[in-house]
Design a protein around this motif. Structure first.
Motif, PDB file in Angstrom:
ATOM      1  N   SER A  16       0.859  -1.191   0.000  1.00 31.37           N
ATOM      2  CA  SER A  16       0.000   0.000   0.000  1.00 31.37           C
ATOM      3  C   SER A  16       0.892   1.236   0.000  1.00 31.37           C
ATOM      4  N   CYS A  17       0.699   2.105  -0.977  1.00 28.21           N
ATOM      5  CA  CYS A  17       1.550   3.284  -1.115  1.00 28.21           C
ATOM      6  C   CYS A  17       0.804   4.578  -0.747  1.00 28.21           C
ATOM      7  N   ASP A  18      -0.289   4.467  -0.047  1.00 33.55           N
ATOM      8  CA  ASP A  18      -1.093   5.655   0.247  1.00 33.55           C
ATOM      9  C   ASP A  18      -0.306   6.679   1.058  1.00 33.55           C
ATOM     10  N   ARG A  19       0.432   6.217   2.070  1.00 34.51           N
ATOM     11  CA  ARG A  19       1.185   7.153   2.914  1.00 34.51           C
ATOM     12  C   ARG A  19       2.297   7.827   2.119  1.00 34.51           C
ATOM     13  N   LEU A  20       2.977   7.056   1.266  1.00 29.83           N
ATOM     14  CA  LEU A  20       4.060   7.648   0.466  1.00 29.83           C
ATOM     15  C   LEU A  20       3.484   8.652  -0.530  1.00 29.83           C
ATOM     16  N   ILE A  21       2.331   8.339  -1.097  1.00 29.51           N
ATOM     17  CA  ILE A  21       1.706   9.274  -2.034  1.00 29.51           C
ATOM     18  C   ILE A  21       1.275  10.548  -1.305  1.00 29.51           C
ATOM     19  N   ALA A  22       0.754  10.365  -0.089  1.00 30.99           N
ATOM     20  CA  ALA A  22       0.359  11.544   0.703  1.00 30.99           C
ATOM     21  C   ALA A  22       1.569  12.408   1.022  1.00 30.99           C
ATOM     22  N   GLU A  63      11.762  20.932   2.276  1.00 26.55           N
ATOM     23  CA  GLU A  63      13.043  20.225   2.392  1.00 26.55           C
ATOM     24  C   GLU A  63      12.973  19.140   3.467  1.00 26.55           C
ATOM     25  N   VAL A  64      12.303  19.439   4.601  1.00 28.02           N
ATOM     26  CA  VAL A  64      12.171  18.431   5.659  1.00 28.02           C
ATOM     27  C   VAL A  64      11.380  17.225   5.156  1.00 28.02           C
ATOM     28  N   LEU A  65      10.275  17.472   4.448  1.00 33.63           N
ATOM     29  CA  LEU A  65       9.463  16.375   3.920  1.00 33.63           C
ATOM     30  C   LEU A  65      10.233  15.566   2.868  1.00 33.63           C
ATOM     31  N   TYR A  66      10.993  16.303   2.047  1.00 32.99           N
ATOM     32  CA  TYR A  66      11.761  15.615   0.994  1.00 32.99           C
ATOM     33  C   TYR A  66      12.776  14.658   1.600  1.00 32.99           C
ATOM     34  N   TRP A  67      13.533  15.097   2.567  1.00 31.59           N
ATOM     35  CA  TRP A  67      14.554  14.229   3.172  1.00 31.59           C
ATOM     36  C   TRP A  67      13.912  13.109   3.995  1.00 31.59           C
ATOM     37  N   THR A  68      12.715  13.365   4.484  1.00 34.97           N
ATOM     38  CA  THR A  68      11.979  12.280   5.155  1.00 34.97           C
ATOM     39  C   THR A  68      11.655  11.167   4.164  1.00 34.97           C
ATOM     40  N   LEU A  69      11.201  11.570   2.973  1.00 39.11           N
ATOM     41  CA  LEU A  69      10.902  10.589   1.935  1.00 39.11           C
ATOM     42  C   LEU A  69      12.164   9.827   1.506  1.00 39.11           C
ATOM     43  N   PRO A 100      14.916  -0.144   4.134  1.00 30.87           N
ATOM     44  CA  PRO A 100      13.900  -1.150   3.806  1.00 30.87           C
ATOM     45  C   PRO A 100      12.918  -1.368   4.950  1.00 30.87           C
ATOM     46  N   HIS A 101      13.414  -1.307   6.184  1.00 28.79           N
ATOM     47  CA  HIS A 101      12.519  -1.523   7.318  1.00 28.79           C
ATOM     48  C   HIS A 101      11.454  -0.432   7.395  1.00 28.79           C
ATOM     49  N   MET A 102      11.874   0.838   7.286  1.00 34.97           N
ATOM     50  CA  MET A 102      10.920   1.936   7.333  1.00 34.97           C
ATOM     51  C   MET A 102       9.969   1.887   6.129  1.00 34.97           C
ATOM     52  N   LEU A 103      10.489   1.511   4.950  1.00 42.85           N
ATOM     53  CA  LEU A 103       9.653   1.423   3.775  1.00 42.85           C
ATOM     54  C   LEU A 103       8.578   0.371   3.964  1.00 42.85           C
ATOM     55  N   LEU A 104       8.942  -0.757   4.581  1.00 41.43           N
ATOM     56  CA  LEU A 104       7.960  -1.806   4.852  1.00 41.43           C
ATOM     57  C   LEU A 104       6.911  -1.321   5.831  1.00 41.43           C
ATOM     58  N   GLU A 105       7.322  -0.589   6.865  1.00 40.55           N
ATOM     59  CA  GLU A 105       6.385  -0.087   7.860  1.00 40.55           C
ATOM     60  C   GLU A 105       5.396   0.907   7.253  1.00 40.55           C
ATOM     61  N   TYR A 106       5.892   1.823   6.409  1.00 40.46           N
ATOM     62  CA  TYR A 106       5.040   2.867   5.820  1.00 40.46           C
ATOM     63  C   TYR A 106       4.078   2.314   4.768  1.00 40.46           C
ATOM     64  N   THR A 107       4.355   1.136   4.271  1.00 44.12           N
ATOM     65  CA  THR A 107       3.516   0.608   3.171  1.00 44.12           C
ATOM     66  C   THR A 107       2.668  -0.572   3.621  1.00 44.12           C
ATOM     67  N   LYS A 108       2.571  -0.783   4.901  1.00 47.14           N
ATOM     68  CA  LYS A 108       1.697  -1.867   5.376  1.00 47.14           C
ATOM     69  C   LYS A 108       0.240  -1.513   5.123  1.00 47.14           C
ATOM     70  N   THR A 109      -0.526  -2.538   4.899  1.00 47.64           N
ATOM     71  CA  THR A 109      -1.966  -2.321   4.762  1.00 47.64           C
ATOM     72  C   THR A 109      -2.569  -2.218   6.156  1.00 47.64           C
ATOM     73  N   GLU A 110      -3.498  -1.345   6.330  1.00 50.00           N
ATOM     74  CA  GLU A 110      -4.105  -1.133   7.634  1.00 50.00           C
ATOM     75  C   GLU A 110      -5.177  -2.202   7.898  1.00 50.00           C
TER      76      GLU A 110
END
Length: 338
Positions: free
Chosen positions: A291-297, A315-321, A328-338
């Motif tokens: 699920s990429c909803d959070r990354l798209i947001a 700039e803060v949001l960009y470096w967060t992305l 990989p761990h954070m990417l997996l966490e942000y893309t989990k389905t709720e």
């Protein structure tokens, strides 16, 4: 790690590409029959030219040639005493018989003949060129094949004999080893002498002077060769190899042989599939996340901050992305389905 299901987007993409490629290949193959068919000679003509540094003149030319199928010849006629044609299909062998008299008149003006006779004295070299031109139905683009041979100097007539024939004091001169009696026309459109048979044809070129003038070609050994009957001009035995029928596959095989087919279908199609499937692991973060909803947001927030002029927030949001994609761990966490 779970096995990808049939509803997985990446699996569907790969499957669709492979299926389309397979269907395309089947369609290409179905357009042509891989079985070769006979490709006989449909037309033949012969030409003899004489050339010096001053120019080139056509002495003899005929387009009146008959084509006789090998299996239709009289059984008593033996044109292959050595048996070199036994390995070939009878349907591919033809006897080409041409008329001895040229089909064109000798219309060279006297002043041109006089200058040409003089050029034989001035020039050191004199060439005589013999040409067979054969026409078949296939392959496309190579229907017409030509065998052209410049006679070796030891077999040329004397220049003085040629001069005497041109000025009218003689009627003929002899040329030795004009062309091989046996030819093989390949499926790709090349004409080659048959390697196993080295019989060469010698002939007398005769100029006829009646109301009009024309040249004649008389085979020196025509009495030893039967089968052409009343046609005593140039004669050859042609083996025309079978070729694939019309179609994409047939045209490819005819023009480029099996290597062309390999390059077209194996390398090209294989490269297409390889490009579709290469570096799949690099595309997983972009095409195969749950699920990429959070990354798209987050991306939309970056765009909104830029639009409002909040460059610090952007700039803060960009470096967060960037940080999320680097982990990989954070990417997996942000893309989990709720």
């Amino acid at each position: 790690m779970s096995i990808r299901g049939k509803h997985d987007p990446l699996f569907i993409t790969i499957y669709s590409n492979c299926a389309c490629t397979f269907r395309f290949s089947l369609q290409m193959y179905s357009s042509g029959n891989p079985t070769n068919i006979a490709n006989p000679v449909k037309d033949a003509n012969v030409q003899v030219d004489i050339k010096t540094a001053s120019g080139r003149l056509t002495l003899y030319q005929t387009t009146l040639c008959e084509r006789l199928q090998w299996d239709k010849l009289n059984a008593d006629i033996n044109l292959d005493p050595r048996g070199v044609l036994d390995t070939y299909n009878e349907n591919d062998i033809q006897l080409i018989c041409c008329q001895a008299d040229a089909s064109i008149l000798w219309l060279v003006p006297n002043v041109v003949q006089t200058r040409f006779i003089q050029s034989l004295d001035w020039e050191m070299d004199m060439d005589i060129i013999f040409t067979w031109v054969l026409t078949r139905d296939r392959p496309k683009g190579k229907e017409v094949v030509k065998y052209e041979r410049t006679i070796d100097p030891p077999y040329l007539p004397k220049k003085s004999d040629v001069q005497k024939v041109l000025n009218g004091s003689m009627n003929s001169f002899r040329i030795y080893n004009l062309y091989p009696r046996y030819f093989r026309v390949t499926g790709s459109g090349d004409i080659r002498p048959l390697e196993q048979e080295e019989i060469s044809v010698s002939a007398d070129l005769v100029i006829n002077r009646v109301d009009n003038e024309w040249w004649s070609f008389h085979d020196v050994n025509s009495s030893n060769v039967t089968g052409c009957g009343r046609l005593t001009g140039p004669m050859a035995i042609i083996i025309s190899e079978e070729t694939p029928p019309q179609g994409i596959i047939g045209d490819t095989l005819s023009k480029f042989s099996i290597w062309g087919l390999y390059i077209t279908f194996v390398l090209a199609v294989g490269r297409f599939i390889r490009l579709q499937c290469s570096d799949l692991r690099m595309r997983i973060p972009y095409e195969n996340l749950p699920s990429c909803d959070r990354l798209i947001a987050l991306c939309e927030d970056i765009y909104a901050a830029r639009a409002e002029g909040e460059l610090g927030v952007e700039e803060v949001l960009y470096w967060t992305l960037v940080k999320i994609y680097r982990s990989p761990h954070m990417l997996l966490e942000y893309t989990k389905t709720e």
